[in-house]
Design an enzyme around this catalytic site. Structure first.
Site, PDB file in Angstrom:
ATOM      1  N   HIS A   5       9.699 -15.769  11.378  1.00 30.93           N
ATOM      2  CA  HIS A   5      10.833 -14.893  11.658  1.00 30.93           C
ATOM      3  C   HIS A   5      12.107 -14.728  10.878  1.00 30.93           C
ATOM      4  O   HIS A   5      12.746 -15.756  10.647  1.00 30.93           O
ATOM      5  CB  HIS A   5      11.094 -14.961  13.284  1.00 30.93           C
ATOM      6  CG  HIS A   5      12.121 -13.716  13.639  1.00 30.93           C
ATOM      7  ND1 HIS A   5      13.276 -14.176  14.497  1.00 30.93           N
ATOM      8  CD2 HIS A   5      12.079 -12.403  13.598  1.00 30.93           C
ATOM      9  CE1 HIS A   5      14.155 -13.114  14.608  1.00 30.93           C
ATOM     10  NE2 HIS A   5      13.074 -12.145  14.280  1.00 30.93           N
ATOM     11  N   GLU A  25       8.248 -12.509   8.294  1.00 33.11           N
ATOM     12  CA  GLU A  25       8.737 -11.252   8.449  1.00 33.11           C
ATOM     13  C   GLU A  25      10.173 -11.146   8.065  1.00 33.11           C
ATOM     14  O   GLU A  25      11.040 -12.075   8.269  1.00 33.11           O
ATOM     15  CB  GLU A  25       8.919 -10.942  10.085  1.00 33.11           C
ATOM     16  CG  GLU A  25       9.633  -9.930  10.694  1.00 33.11           C
ATOM     17  CD  GLU A  25      11.002  -9.880  11.225  1.00 33.11           C
ATOM     18  OE1 GLU A  25      11.589  -9.085  11.590  1.00 33.11           O
ATOM     19  OE2 GLU A  25      11.301 -11.073  10.810  1.00 33.11           O
ATOM     20  N   ASP A  27      13.873  -8.178   7.342  1.00 27.11           N
ATOM     21  CA  ASP A  27      14.432  -6.886   7.907  1.00 27.11           C
ATOM     22  C   ASP A  27      14.825  -6.323   6.585  1.00 27.11           C
ATOM     23  O   ASP A  27      15.371  -6.598   5.491  1.00 27.11           O
ATOM     24  CB  ASP A  27      15.575  -7.276   8.421  1.00 27.11           C
ATOM     25  CG  ASP A  27      15.372  -8.111   9.778  1.00 27.11           C
ATOM     26  OD1 ASP A  27      14.647  -7.590  10.621  1.00 27.11           O
ATOM     27  OD2 ASP A  27      15.642  -9.319   9.635  1.00 27.11           O
ATOM     28  N   HIS A  41      19.713  -8.929   8.563  1.00 28.72           N
ATOM     29  CA  HIS A  41      19.466  -8.712  10.000  1.00 28.72           C
ATOM     30  C   HIS A  41      21.060  -8.320  10.614  1.00 28.72           C
ATOM     31  O   HIS A  41      20.937  -7.111  10.946  1.00 28.72           O
ATOM     32  CB  HIS A  41      19.042  -9.842  10.673  1.00 28.72           C
ATOM     33  CG  HIS A  41      18.582  -9.499  12.046  1.00 28.72           C
ATOM     34  ND1 HIS A  41      19.509  -9.305  13.085  1.00 28.72           N
ATOM     35  CD2 HIS A  41      17.284  -9.290  12.722  1.00 28.72           C
ATOM     36  CE1 HIS A  41      18.929  -9.102  14.228  1.00 28.72           C
ATOM     37  NE2 HIS A  41      17.638  -9.005  14.202  1.00 28.72           N
ATOM     38  N   ASP A  85      10.246  -5.369   8.522  1.00 30.04           N
ATOM     39  CA  ASP A  85      10.564  -4.861   9.841  1.00 30.04           C
ATOM     40  C   ASP A  85      11.878  -3.781   9.288  1.00 30.04           C
ATOM     41  O   ASP A  85      12.913  -4.271   8.890  1.00 30.04           O
ATOM     42  CB  ASP A  85      11.448  -6.210  10.549  1.00 30.04           C
ATOM     43  CG  ASP A  85      11.842  -5.584  11.898  1.00 30.04           C
ATOM     44  OD1 ASP A  85      11.956  -4.190  12.192  1.00 30.04           O
ATOM     45  OD2 ASP A  85      12.426  -6.399  12.588  1.00 30.04           O
TER      46      ASP A  85
END
EC number: 4.6.1.-
Length: 273
Positions: A5, A25, A27, A41, A85
């Protein structure tokens, strides 16, 4: 799938793969003209994590290419799946198509190297936080097709990440003609606990032959929460601690039921086991 993450810095790619992740993952932020600019993020983010790492998207995509290009010194055989994301809530609904176009152009240039040279081994999931931004998928697909590389779409899947009602998600896919390559996420920040009711609904839809091919939950960091998710028969768990999930998967209850996905596994085919 062990999904690392918030891997927003290039150096973190190696870090999370070393901990056992076969998926990461990150952003993607957009400017006011719907251009994807950088991985970031920001605050707030998950508990016990730094929220401020970032890279420019061109640099990050080039790094992803290096890590999934056979023969490259940085090649990671077990790194298979990337979850983009997308932070599109800063955009107007009318900009979704343009955002999809520009994201496709960046990925085509910097990750797929304009469709030239040796192909990379990674698969991509385009994760969208707003059901009203379904045209982003259309913009992405039409841009890749216009470049004459329809085959690259075989390596792309889709996800709506806002915990919407499953029938509403399915209707959004119908609007843009998506009938497969669908991952369904369910989750919340690790700072808050969330039940698995909706995740189980998504699993039932997957197993019933619906549009959903895979289900993952996020962000799960505790041993028991990981066990609960595995008991719900999800395909992936997004975590800040891949090494903990590696340990859980070795437990007697799971070692014969689950195995880690490899680069020969198609992440868009519903598992039948």
């Amino acid at each position: 799938w062990i999904m690392g993450h918030m891997v927003n810095a290039i150096y973190q790619i190696q870090e999370f793969v070393s901990l056992g992740a076969n998926s990461i993952e990150f952003d993607i932020n957009f400017d006011t003209d719907a251009n994807p600019i950088y991985t970031y993020h920001g605050v707030p983010c998950d508990c016990f994590r730094s929220c401020l790492h970032y890279e420019y998207i061109s640099d990050f995509l080039k790094a992803l290419r290096e890590h999934t290009l056979p023969g490259n010194p940085k090649y990671k055989e077990n790194l298979v799946l990337f979850v983009f994301d997308l932070k599109t809530n800063s955009l107007y609904d009318s900009q979704a198509y343009t955002a999809g176009q520009k994201l496709a152009e960046n990925i085509f240039q910097y990750y797929w190297a304009n469709g030239e040279g040796m192909p990379v081994s990674g698969y991509l999931v385009i994760s969208i936080p707003n059901l009203q931004h379904y045209d982003l998928i259309k913009g992405f697909r039409e841009t890749i097709k216009a470049k004459g590389h329809n085959e690259l779409l075989d390596r792309v899947g889709y996800d709506f990440s806002a915990n919407d009602n499953i029938p509403d998600v399915e209707n959004a896919y119908k609007k843009v003609g998506v009938v497969n390559h669908v991952w369904q996420s369910d989750g919340i920040t690790n700072c808050i606990s969330r039940g698995l009711t909706r995740a189980k609904e998504a699993v039932s839809e997957r197993d019933g032959g619906g549009v959903i091919n895979k289900v993952y939950v996020w962000t799960i960091d505790k041993y028991q929460s990981m066990r609960d998710a595995l008991d719900a028969n999800v395909d992936g768990i997004m975590t800040n601690y891949p090494n903990i999930l590696v340990e859980v998967l070795k437990e007697d209850a799971y070692k014969d039921r689950f195995r880690l996905a490899k680069n020969y596994d198609d992440p868009f085919v519903t598992f039948e086991g």
